[in-house]
Design a protein around this motif. Structure first.
Motif, PDB file in Angstrom:
ATOM      1  N   HIS A 175       0.815  -1.220   0.000  1.00 43.22           N
ATOM      2  CA  HIS A 175       0.000   0.000   0.000  1.00 43.22           C
ATOM      3  C   HIS A 175       0.851   1.273   0.000  1.00 43.22           C
ATOM      4  N   ARG A 234      -7.442   4.104 -11.709  1.00 43.36           N
ATOM      5  CA  ARG A 234      -7.657   4.826 -10.457  1.00 43.36           C
ATOM      6  C   ARG A 234      -9.141   4.813 -10.130  1.00 43.36           C
ATOM      7  N   PRO A 235      -9.500   4.785  -8.861  1.00 46.83           N
ATOM      8  CA  PRO A 235     -10.927   4.841  -8.511  1.00 46.83           C
ATOM      9  C   PRO A 235     -11.497   6.217  -8.842  1.00 46.83           C
ATOM     10  N   LYS A 293     -13.384   9.765  -8.444  1.00 50.59           N
ATOM     11  CA  LYS A 293     -13.308  10.731  -7.352  1.00 50.59           C
ATOM     12  C   LYS A 293     -14.413  10.467  -6.339  1.00 50.59           C
ATOM     13  N   GLY A 294     -14.030  10.427  -5.069  1.00 55.48           N
ATOM     14  CA  GLY A 294     -14.990  10.201  -4.002  1.00 55.48           C
ATOM     15  C   GLY A 294     -15.267   8.739  -3.714  1.00 55.48           C
ATOM     16  N   VAL A 295     -14.597   7.846  -4.440  1.00 49.42           N
ATOM     17  CA  VAL A 295     -14.782   6.399  -4.240  1.00 49.42           C
ATOM     18  C   VAL A 295     -13.470   5.809  -3.745  1.00 49.42           C
ATOM     19  N   THR A 296     -13.533   5.016  -2.692  1.00 52.83           N
ATOM     20  CA  THR A 296     -12.313   4.404  -2.168  1.00 52.83           C
ATOM     21  C   THR A 296     -11.866   3.271  -3.103  1.00 52.83           C
ATOM     22  N   PRO A 297     -10.580   2.929  -3.081  1.00 48.97           N
ATOM     23  CA  PRO A 297     -10.116   1.799  -3.897  1.00 48.97           C
ATOM     24  C   PRO A 297     -10.880   0.511  -3.607  1.00 48.97           C
ATOM     25  N   ALA A 298     -11.203   0.254  -2.332  1.00 49.05           N
ATOM     26  CA  ALA A 298     -11.942  -0.959  -1.982  1.00 49.05           C
ATOM     27  C   ALA A 298     -13.330  -0.959  -2.626  1.00 49.05           C
ATOM     28  N   GLU A 299     -14.015   0.181  -2.577  1.00 49.25           N
ATOM     29  CA  GLU A 299     -15.340   0.265  -3.187  1.00 49.25           C
ATOM     30  C   GLU A 299     -15.267   0.079  -4.700  1.00 49.25           C
ATOM     31  N   GLU A 338     -13.066  -1.671  -6.361  1.00 52.20           N
ATOM     32  CA  GLU A 338     -12.815  -3.082  -6.659  1.00 52.20           C
ATOM     33  C   GLU A 338     -14.083  -3.916  -6.505  1.00 52.20           C
TER      34      GLU A 338
END
Length: 199
Positions: free
Chosen positions: A170, A184-185, A187-193, A195
């Motif tokens: 990380h 890239r995720p 904007k406003g979205v986490t990498p986990a969300e 995925e």
């Protein structure tokens, strides 16, 4: 065996389609000759001898070849490199280009993640997209690692090692050179969300 666990190495899975000559149609002798010629060009070597070339078992998405490359450099200097060729199987599903996987492993190594050091990105002469990396000896079969008495001490420290490896992963900067093609995720979205949405 000491309390130090077996080295744990990150392997980034990636498969890309290939329209050139199919590696699966090359004989071991033909592949050895192709590897020797490729490494001779890569190192500007006088000669390269490929020894103990063998196809390793396991891996549904690619072929993994192990071999030793004996490289004769100008000036009578020689070295023996234990290497792995990781190559696509023809007709696989693509979700990461081979050169991006190579750069990602390179960035991971520089960030302190215990991955094999990449050696060279392959070309069409090797019969399929792939790359060469250092061969690291060790056990990879989960059943043995989790059950055999030989690895009892390793199991005591493996969880902490895995946690430290995740931390190092990380810390890899996504804007590192060569990683521009990583998704890239939004904007406003986490990498986990992102995925979870992708799968």
């Amino acid at each position: 065996m000491s309390r130090r666990a077996e080295a744990i190495h990150l392997h980034v899975l990636a498969v890309t389609p290939f329209t050139g000559h199919d590696l699966t149609q090359m004989t071991p002798d033909e592949l050895a000759a192709a590897l020797a010629a490729f490494l001779q060009r890569h190192h500007s070597a006088r000669s390269v001898d490929i020894r103990d070339l063998r196809l390793l078992t396991g891996g549904a998405s690619r072929q993994t070849w192990s071999f030793d490359a004996v490289i004769e450099h100008p000036g009578d200097r020689s070295e023996t490199l234990p290497l792995i060729l990781r190559s696509d199987k023809r007709g696989g599903t693509s979700f990461m280009p081979r050169d991006l996987e190579y750069r990602l492993l390179e960035a991971a190594h520089e960030a302190g993640v215990p991955v094999p050091r990449v050696h060279a990105l392959g070309d069409d002469s090797l019969g399929a997209p792939g790359f060469l990396m250092a061969r690291v000896e060790g056990e990879t079969i989960p059943r043995k690692l989790l059950r055999d008495d030989e690895y009892a001490n390793a199991r005591e420290v493996m969880t902490a090692q895995l946690g430290a490896i995740l931390v190092a992963i990380h810390r890899i900067p996504p804007d590192a050179p060569g990683l521009e093609a990583l998704t890239r995720p939004p904007k406003g979205v986490t990498p986990a969300e992102a995925e979870l949405d992708r799968f």
